[in-house]
Design a protein around this motif. Structure first.
Motif, PDB file in Angstrom:
ATOM      1  N   MET A   1       8.855  -8.564   3.159  1.00 10.22           N
ATOM      2  CA  MET A   1       7.950  -9.737   2.242  1.00 10.22           C
ATOM      3  C   MET A   1       8.662  -8.807   0.869  1.00 10.22           C
ATOM      4  O   MET A   1       7.869  -7.932   0.664  1.00 10.22           O
ATOM      5  CB  MET A   1       7.117 -10.977   2.470  1.00 10.22           C
ATOM      6  CG  MET A   1       7.065 -11.281   3.879  1.00 10.22           C
ATOM      7  SD  MET A   1       8.512 -12.120   4.457  1.00 10.22           S
ATOM      8  CE  MET A   1       9.226 -13.516   2.854  1.00 10.22           C
ATOM      9  N   LEU A   2       8.650 -10.010   0.578  1.00 17.11           N
ATOM     10  CA  LEU A   2       9.785  -9.721  -1.433  1.00 17.11           C
ATOM     11  C   LEU A   2       8.810 -10.548  -2.556  1.00 17.11           C
ATOM     12  O   LEU A   2       8.887 -11.143  -1.875  1.00 17.11           O
ATOM     13  CB  LEU A   2      10.940  -8.912  -1.840  1.00 17.11           C
ATOM     14  CG  LEU A   2      11.438  -7.891  -1.118  1.00 17.11           C
ATOM     15  CD1 LEU A   2      13.416  -8.955  -1.217  1.00 17.11           C
ATOM     16  CD2 LEU A   2      11.309  -6.837  -1.103  1.00 17.11           C
TER      17      LEU A   2
ATOM     18  N   HIS B   1       4.728  -5.067   2.636  1.00 13.86           N
ATOM     19  CA  HIS B   1       5.289  -6.094   1.453  1.00 13.86           C
ATOM     20  C   HIS B   1       4.723  -4.657   0.764  1.00 13.86           C
ATOM     21  O   HIS B   1       3.810  -4.183   0.291  1.00 13.86           O
ATOM     22  CB  HIS B   1       3.976  -6.740   0.793  1.00 13.86           C
ATOM     23  CG  HIS B   1       4.478  -8.032  -0.647  1.00 13.86           C
ATOM     24  ND1 HIS B   1       4.739  -7.103  -1.458  1.00 13.86           N
ATOM     25  CD2 HIS B   1       4.624  -9.478  -0.252  1.00 13.86           C
ATOM     26  CE1 HIS B   1       5.533  -8.163  -2.030  1.00 13.86           C
ATOM     27  NE2 HIS B   1       4.927  -9.502  -1.893  1.00 13.86           N
ATOM     28  N   PRO B   2       5.933  -4.490  -0.953  1.00 15.95           N
ATOM     29  CA  PRO B   2       6.017  -3.793  -1.402  1.00 15.95           C
ATOM     30  C   PRO B   2       4.640  -3.193  -2.710  1.00 15.95           C
ATOM     31  O   PRO B   2       4.606  -2.499  -2.929  1.00 15.95           O
ATOM     32  CB  PRO B   2       7.357  -3.418  -1.914  1.00 15.95           C
ATOM     33  CG  PRO B   2       7.743  -5.077  -1.607  1.00 15.95           C
ATOM     34  CD  PRO B   2       7.216  -5.409  -0.860  1.00 15.95           C
ATOM     35  N   GLY B   3       4.461  -4.748  -2.642  1.00 17.82           N
ATOM     36  CA  GLY B   3       3.612  -5.081  -4.020  1.00 17.82           C
ATOM     37  C   GLY B   3       4.398  -4.987  -5.089  1.00 17.82           C
ATOM     38  O   GLY B   3       4.875  -4.371  -5.127  1.00 17.82           O
ATOM     39  N   PRO B   4       3.809  -5.657  -5.824  1.00 17.21           N
ATOM     40  CA  PRO B   4       2.204  -6.879  -5.602  1.00 17.21           C
ATOM     41  C   PRO B   4       2.728  -7.745  -5.063  1.00 17.21           C
ATOM     42  O   PRO B   4       4.094  -8.049  -5.223  1.00 17.21           O
ATOM     43  CB  PRO B   4       1.508  -6.792  -6.838  1.00 17.21           C
ATOM     44  CG  PRO B   4       2.881  -6.623  -8.020  1.00 17.21           C
ATOM     45  CD  PRO B   4       4.119  -5.408  -7.273  1.00 17.21           C
TER      46      PRO B   4
ATOM     47  N   ILE C   1      -1.778 -14.225   6.800  1.00 18.30           N
ATOM     48  CA  ILE C   1      -1.229 -12.875   7.293  1.00 18.30           C
ATOM     49  C   ILE C   1      -0.988 -11.977   6.602  1.00 18.30           C
ATOM     50  O   ILE C   1      -1.199 -10.645   6.950  1.00 18.30           O
ATOM     51  CB  ILE C   1       0.657 -13.042   6.981  1.00 18.30           C
ATOM     52  CG1 ILE C   1       0.572 -14.413   7.640  1.00 18.30           C
ATOM     53  CG2 ILE C   1       1.751 -12.557   7.501  1.00 18.30           C
ATOM     54  CD1 ILE C   1       1.521 -14.450   9.263  1.00 18.30           C
ATOM     55  N   ALA C   2      -1.111 -11.457   5.242  1.00 16.98           N
ATOM     56  CA  ALA C   2      -1.314 -10.573   3.993  1.00 16.98           C
ATOM     57  C   ALA C   2      -2.751 -10.093   4.697  1.00 16.98           C
ATOM     58  O   ALA C   2      -2.650  -8.253   4.348  1.00 16.98           O
ATOM     59  CB  ALA C   2      -1.626 -10.192   2.770  1.00 16.98           C
ATOM     60  N   ASP C   3      -3.695 -10.460   5.387  1.00 19.84           N
ATOM     61  CA  ASP C   3      -5.076 -10.029   5.188  1.00 19.84           C
ATOM     62  C   ASP C   3      -5.455  -9.435   6.717  1.00 19.84           C
ATOM     63  O   ASP C   3      -6.364  -9.601   7.102  1.00 19.84           O
ATOM     64  CB  ASP C   3      -5.815 -11.053   4.807  1.00 19.84           C
ATOM     65  CG  ASP C   3      -6.343 -10.642   3.090  1.00 19.84           C
ATOM     66  OD1 ASP C   3      -5.634  -9.993   2.448  1.00 19.84           O
ATOM     67  OD2 ASP C   3      -6.663 -12.003   2.112  1.00 19.84           O
ATOM     68  N   ASP C   4      -4.035 -10.403   7.225  1.00 22.24           N
ATOM     69  CA  ASP C   4      -4.372 -10.050   8.990  1.00 22.24           C
ATOM     70  C   ASP C   4      -4.481  -8.087   8.913  1.00 22.24           C
ATOM     71  O   ASP C   4      -2.923  -8.098   9.129  1.00 22.24           O
ATOM     72  CB  ASP C   4      -3.748 -10.441   9.854  1.00 22.24           C
ATOM     73  CG  ASP C   4      -3.231 -10.558  11.348  1.00 22.24           C
ATOM     74  OD1 ASP C   4      -4.194  -9.478  12.212  1.00 22.24           O
ATOM     75  OD2 ASP C   4      -2.965 -11.070  12.000  1.00 22.24           O
ATOM     76  N   HIS C   5      -5.691  -7.185   9.743  1.00 22.55           N
ATOM     77  CA  HIS C   5      -5.415  -5.862   9.029  1.00 22.55           C
ATOM     78  C   HIS C   5      -5.172  -5.644  11.165  1.00 22.55           C
ATOM     79  O   HIS C   5      -4.645  -4.128  11.211  1.00 22.55           O
ATOM     80  CB  HIS C   5      -6.982  -5.237   9.955  1.00 22.55           C
ATOM     81  CG  HIS C   5      -7.507  -5.745   8.720  1.00 22.55           C
ATOM     82  ND1 HIS C   5      -6.970  -5.416   7.264  1.00 22.55           N
ATOM     83  CD2 HIS C   5      -8.651  -6.509   8.380  1.00 22.55           C
ATOM     84  CE1 HIS C   5      -7.452  -5.679   6.356  1.00 22.55           C
ATOM     85  NE2 HIS C   5      -8.536  -6.462   7.213  1.00 22.55           N
ATOM     86  N   GLU C   6      -4.430  -6.472  12.630  1.00 22.02           N
ATOM     87  CA  GLU C   6      -3.883  -6.389  13.570  1.00 22.02           C
ATOM     88  C   GLU C   6      -2.653  -6.356  12.880  1.00 22.02           C
ATOM     89  O   GLU C   6      -1.561  -5.303  13.536  1.00 22.02           O
ATOM     90  CB  GLU C   6      -3.932  -7.521  14.341  1.00 22.02           C
ATOM     91  CG  GLU C   6      -5.709  -7.623  14.435  1.00 22.02           C
ATOM     92  CD  GLU C   6      -5.700  -6.632  15.361  1.00 22.02           C
ATOM     93  OE1 GLU C   6      -5.125  -6.496  16.623  1.00 22.02           O
ATOM     94  OE2 GLU C   6      -6.802  -5.732  15.015  1.00 22.02           O
ATOM     95  N   ARG C   7      -1.604  -7.032  11.652  1.00 22.96           N
ATOM     96  CA  ARG C   7      -0.246  -7.166  11.450  1.00 22.96           C
ATOM     97  C   ARG C   7       0.175  -6.781  10.262  1.00 22.96           C
ATOM     98  O   ARG C   7       1.637  -6.295  10.454  1.00 22.96           O
ATOM     99  CB  ARG C   7       0.110  -8.683  12.000  1.00 22.96           C
ATOM    100  CG  ARG C   7      -0.214  -9.262  12.761  1.00 22.96           C
ATOM    101  CD  ARG C   7       0.735  -9.102  13.802  1.00 22.96           C
ATOM    102  NE  ARG C   7       0.887  -9.181  13.986  1.00 22.96           N
ATOM    103  CZ  ARG C   7       2.534 -10.521  14.755  1.00 22.96           C
ATOM    104  NH1 ARG C   7       1.453 -11.761  15.500  1.00 22.96           N
ATOM    105  NH2 ARG C   7       3.483 -10.345  15.289  1.00 22.96           N
ATOM    106  N   SER C   8      -0.569  -6.424   9.823  1.00 20.74           N
ATOM    107  CA  SER C   8      -0.125  -6.070   8.098  1.00 20.74           C
ATOM    108  C   SER C   8      -0.450  -4.437   8.211  1.00 20.74           C
ATOM    109  O   SER C   8      -1.453  -3.904   8.233  1.00 20.74           O
ATOM    110  CB  SER C   8      -1.479  -7.389   6.904  1.00 20.74           C
ATOM    111  OG  SER C   8      -0.338  -6.282   6.205  1.00 20.74           O
TER     112      SER C   8
END
Ligand code: CP
Length: 325
Positions: free
Chosen positions: A233-234, A274-277, A288-295
Motif C-alpha cells: 500500500m502507498l 507499506h513503505p511508511g509513513p 491490517i497494519a498491526d496484524d503481525h501475522e500478515r504485516s
C-alpha cells in the motif's frame, strides 16, 4: 551456465557498482541487484553483531531537503555500524534558508571532502544534478516523484527473506502511483528480478505515461489484488497533489483502502507491505497494519538498515577501486 534471475555466482562479499553514484534502480543490472541483496542479507543476519568496519575513516553527510524518519535514521545507523563518521545537515538550520542554491550548498559541502552524500530532495533529478558537480559519491535517498532506490532494495530484501524468492511472485502496488517514487523503483527492481508487478489505482492517481511503463494496471482493488502474494500500500502524497485527485479521504478508503474484507481477494497467505509513513484509515486499516501475522511493515524498516549498509559499503568500495585504477 546462464544466470537466472534467482541465482548469483558469488558469496555475499562487498559489492562493486558500475558507477560511483547510486542514483536509481532504472538501468541497474540484475547481477548487481542480486549482489546487493545478498550482501544486505548477510548484514541482516548480523544486525546485532559486530561486523567489519569497512567504512572506518569515511565521512558520510546526510543532506535531507525533505522530511524523513526511516530513511535518514537508517542511513545514520547503517553508516555508524560500519565505522563511518556521520554528519546530518538540517536544511532548516542551513544557508539554504538564506537563498543558497542546491548546487552551491552541495559544492560547499564537497569542499570539506566528505566521501558520500546521502541526498533527499523534493525535485525529481536533484541527485543526478549534484552528481555532475561534486566529487563525493551521491546516493539518492528519494527525489521527488522519480526514484527511491534504497526503499525498493529494502522491500525486495524483505520479500526475498520472507518468501525465499522474488521471481514468480505476484505483487500489487496500490494507491497513489503518480506521486510515488517507491512505486517506480519497485517496478524496476521487483520486475527486473522476475516478479509480476501490478499497479492498482484510481485513474486520477496514475501518471500520464503509464501506458509506456509495461505494467498491468487495475482500477478495482478486488481485481487488482486477486491471488497476489504481496499487497503493497502507498500513502496518498497530498503534499504533491493539487487537491482534485480524490473526492475525499473517506471515499478513497472505501474504494482503495486495504481492510480485511478487501484482503480476502489476495492469495490466502498474502503479506502486507507499506513503505511508511502510513496514514491509518486512509490507505490502510489499523487492523491490517498491526496484524503481525500478515504485516511486514516493521520488517521493512529493519531491513532498511541492512540495505543501507550494503549500499554505503558498495559506494566506498567502488570509489576506492576508481582511485586505484
Ligand atoms: N519510506 C520512507 O522513505 O520513509 P521516510 O520518509 O520516513 O524516510
Amino acid at each position: 551456465m546462464a544466470m537466472t534471475t534467482s541465482q548469483t555466482d558469488t558469496p555475499a562479499s562487498a559489492v562493486t557498482l558500475p558507477s560511483h553514484h547510486l542514483l536509481g534502480i532504472e538501468g541497474m543490472d540484475v547481477l548487481t541487484m542480486h549482489r546487493l541483496l545478498d550482501r544486505a542479507s548477510y548484514f541482516a543476519d548480523n544486525l546485532t553483531n559486530d561486523v567489519e568496519q569497512t567504512l572506518k575513516g569515511q565521512t558520510i553527510v546526510n543532506l535531507f531537503f525533505e522530511n524523513s524518519t526511516r530513511t535518514r535514521v537508517s542511513f545514520e545507523v547503517a553508516a555508524k555500524k560500519l565505522g563511518a563518521s556521520v554528519l546530518n545537515i538540517s536544511v532548516a538550520g542551513s544557508s539554504v534558508k538564506k537563498g543558497e542554491t542546491l548546487v552551491d550548498t552541495a559544492t560547499t559541502l564537497n569542499a570539506m571532502h566528505p566521501d558520500i552524500l546521502v541526498v533527499r530532495h523534493h525535485a525529481s533529478g536533484a541527485p543526478q544534478l549534484l552528481a555532475q558537480h561534486i566529487d563525493a559519491a551521491i546516493i539518492n535517498a528519494g527525489d521527488g516523484r522519480h526514484e527511491h532506490p534504497t526503499q525498493a532494495l529494502l522491500d525486495a530484501l524483505t520479500i526475498k527473506r520472507r518468501f525465499g524468492k522474488i521471481e514468480g511472485l505476484r505483487i500489487a502496488i496500490c494507491g497513489d502511483i503518480t506521486n510515488s517514487r517507491v512505486a517506480r523503483s519497485n517496478l524496476y527492481l521487483l520486475g527486473g528480478l522476475g516478479a509480476e508487478v501490478r499497479f492498482v489505482s484510481p485513474s486520477t492517481l496514475l501518471p500520464p505515461a503509464i501506458g509506456d511503463m509495461g505494467v498491468a494496471v487495475y482500477h478495482d482493488m478486488a481485481e487488482g489484488i486477486k491471488d497476489c502474494d504481496i499487497v503493497m500500500m502507498l500513502r496518498l502524497q497530498t503534499e504533491r497533489m493539487e487537491g482534485r485527485e480524490t473526492p475525499s479521504q473517506h471515499e478513497y478508503f472505501n474504494l482503495f483502502g486495504l481492510d480485511s474484507d478487501k484482503l480476502e481477494a489476495a492469495a490466502p497467505k498474502a503479506m502486507i507491505m507499506h513503505p511508511g509513513p502510513m496514514n491509518r484509515g486512509v490507505e490502510i486499516d489499523s487492523e491490517i497494519a498491526d496484524d503481525h501475522e500478515r504485516s511486514l511493515i516493521h520488517k521493512q524498516v529493519e531491513m532498511g538498515v541492512a540495505i543501507r549498509m550494503a549500499c554505503l559499503e558498495a559506494l566506498a568500495v567502488t570509489a576506492a577501486q576508481k582511485r586505484s585504477a
